[in-house]
Motif scaffolding. Sequence first.
Motif, mmCIF file in Angstrom:
data_model
loop_
_atom_site.group_PDB
_atom_site.id
_atom_site.type_symbol
_atom_site.label_atom_id
_atom_site.label_comp_id
_atom_site.label_asym_id
_atom_site.label_seq_id
_atom_site.Cartn_x
_atom_site.Cartn_y
_atom_site.Cartn_z
ATOM 1 N N SER A 1 42.762 69.733 42.161
ATOM 2 C CA SER A 1 44.102 70.064 42.653
ATOM 3 C C SER A 1 44.036 71.260 43.595
ATOM 4 N N GLY A 2 44.970 71.307 44.532
ATOM 5 C CA GLY A 2 45.074 72.457 45.420
ATOM 6 C C GLY A 2 46.035 73.504 44.896
ATOM 7 N N LEU A 3 46.595 73.263 43.701
ATOM 8 C CA LEU A 3 47.558 74.194 43.126
ATOM 9 C C LEU A 3 46.859 75.398 42.518
ATOM 10 N N SER A 4 47.532 76.536 42.549
ATOM 11 C CA SER A 4 47.040 77.717 41.854
ATOM 12 C C SER A 4 47.282 77.559 40.359
ATOM 13 N N MET A 5 46.694 78.445 39.556
ATOM 14 C CA MET A 5 46.912 78.396 38.118
ATOM 15 C C MET A 5 48.399 78.522 37.799
ATOM 16 N N GLU A 6 49.082 79.413 38.499
ATOM 17 C CA GLU A 6 50.504 79.623 38.254
ATOM 18 C C GLU A 6 51.321 78.381 38.637
ATOM 19 N N GLU A 7 50.931 77.729 39.715
ATOM 20 C CA GLU A 7 51.642 76.514 40.131
ATOM 21 C C GLU A 7 51.394 75.375 39.151
ATOM 22 N N MET A 8 50.176 75.307 38.589
ATOM 23 C CA MET A 8 49.908 74.300 37.559
ATOM 24 C C MET A 8 50.800 74.533 36.351
ATOM 25 N N GLU A 9 50.914 75.787 35.950
ATOM 26 C CA GLU A 9 51.811 76.105 34.838
ATOM 27 C C GLU A 9 53.235 75.651 35.141
ATOM 28 N N HIS A 10 53.669 75.870 36.358
ATOM 29 C CA HIS A 10 55.045 75.536 36.736
ATOM 30 C C HIS A 10 55.292 74.031 36.634
#
Length: 591
Positions: free
Chosen positions: A299-308
């Motif tokens: 994924s290109g998402l950050s850890m915080e974006e994954m949490e979201h």
Amino acid sequence: MHKTKLWRHFARTIAGPALVLSLILTACSPVRQVKQAENQEFAQFADELFTSLVSSDSLTLNYTLASPEKYGIQKLPQGFSSFSYEDMCAETSVYENLLASLEQYDKNSLSFEQQILYDCLREKLELDIQQGNYTAFTESLGPTTGIQAQLPVLLAEFCIGDRSDLEQYFSLLETVPAYFDSLLTLEEKKAELGTLPGRDTLQHIREQCQEFVSTEGVLMMSQSFENRVQSLSFLSAEEKKETLSRHELCITQKVLPAYQELIRGIESLIPRAGTEGSLSARPGGTAYYKHLLRSVTGSGLSMEEMEHIMEDALKKSSQTLLTYAAKDPSLFRSCQNYISRFSSAEQILKHLTGAISGDFPEIQGGSYEVKSVDESLENFLSPAFYLTPPIDAPDNHVIYINNADKFDPSSLFNTLAHEGYPGHLYQTSYMYEKKMPPLRYLLNYGGYTEGWATYAEILSYRYTGITEEEAAILQNNTTVSLCLYGLCDIGVHGHGWDENKINDLISPYGSWGSQAAERIYAAVTDEPASYLKYTVGYLEILRLKEQMRQLLADSFSEKLFHTFFLDMGPCSFPTLSDNMEKWCRQNGCIS
């Protein structure tokens, strides 16, 4: 939670411990645009890299190719390759040189399929170069996914088609002690650097090894090998007898002592490990975990974006379940009635093969066999897993079912949807029929493959024969569970959560039992980021699906989306997203 098939891993194949372990467009115009011709120089570069990587060890070669000579491979590896921490540190320069060689090619001169391979290879090399910053965190001894846990099954499924294969098999047995010694030496180096796993994880690894050597694990290997040897037509009766004697000596003098030495080594390391299982408790562990998330999920998402996105999915699915509970609580009992309709794994797979035909592109498919995990390995392997066949012999697929008491047999239908149709087996068969460049089959994208299998598992409730409302309850319930485990994984390794924090998260979502938080903590600390392959991979697929729905509007169909996803083959989610419109144009879906 399901274990993946034996899927190949590109990183650290030159010296490190990880093994290199794989249409109908109903909504489109039948007129396809003329494809750009392949760049032959790039094709040769990719094929040469494939032959180099696939020859890294005998296990990789056997599980990837049935006939290596047809790929120009004349010199065969000799078992496992030993390595050192220094070897692994030196790999960064190798990957940098490969990346420089790759970037000499003009991507615009490549065919569409080659451009996807170019992007995949570049991503993998960049990640492997970044991994050079985290060599001290390299892990190959996980209690479930570690090589020591999977080796007995991998050897039991080792393909022996001729005398050469037989010698390759024996070379593996003979080199297990040196290979395990390399793994143990790496763990000792990690103890010096403060990056060992937590004590509980090391304890679980030790227990897994002890379970194998003290029960029927060795007997299982011997019996499996004897059954295969008796069926080998190229051996005489006397040769079969000699081969079995040789095998018994290798097991008792090589394999068994290697496991016993590994047990002793792990025991000596336990007092030197920390009591916390979180990666964040180790020097540089949080930064490594963020790197691991990208590597594992694609994924290109950050850890915080994954949490979201997990929090958002959790909220929506929970609200949906509450709505159904208020409307008709009896649905929560009747939704499980489908379980008794299918009496065997074979019956379920046969049903799924036909039931999915309206929603998925057609494949020829290959034969498959469903086997049970040996009792000696039940406690330390996943509920089920799938082993890919060689890319040049794609007709024999194997699904293992773990019959351990701790796993719920009522979930067999959805487990087989995950491992079989339309999950791993189906996706692998489709990919093999696409005849992709061989190198594509070596590049591991766990988020793609496990995300797809999870998507297939959740979608499969519609094929059980229950009502739409009942299926929605089961689908949303699974999503809640996935998101909770995914959030716990990030909570533990990204934020340093303990069991109390886990309990705070899960307690509002049903009755989990008094030791649930402890079990979840053990699971996520034993295998960091493992759950994110499934959860983030699944949610990324839903995001892609919505992207195509917006792109095609009234021309969208699920079958078309599935065809796009499978046509592209394993790659990162940014690559899938960036190439969606181009794929649609090439296939006449949009002008």
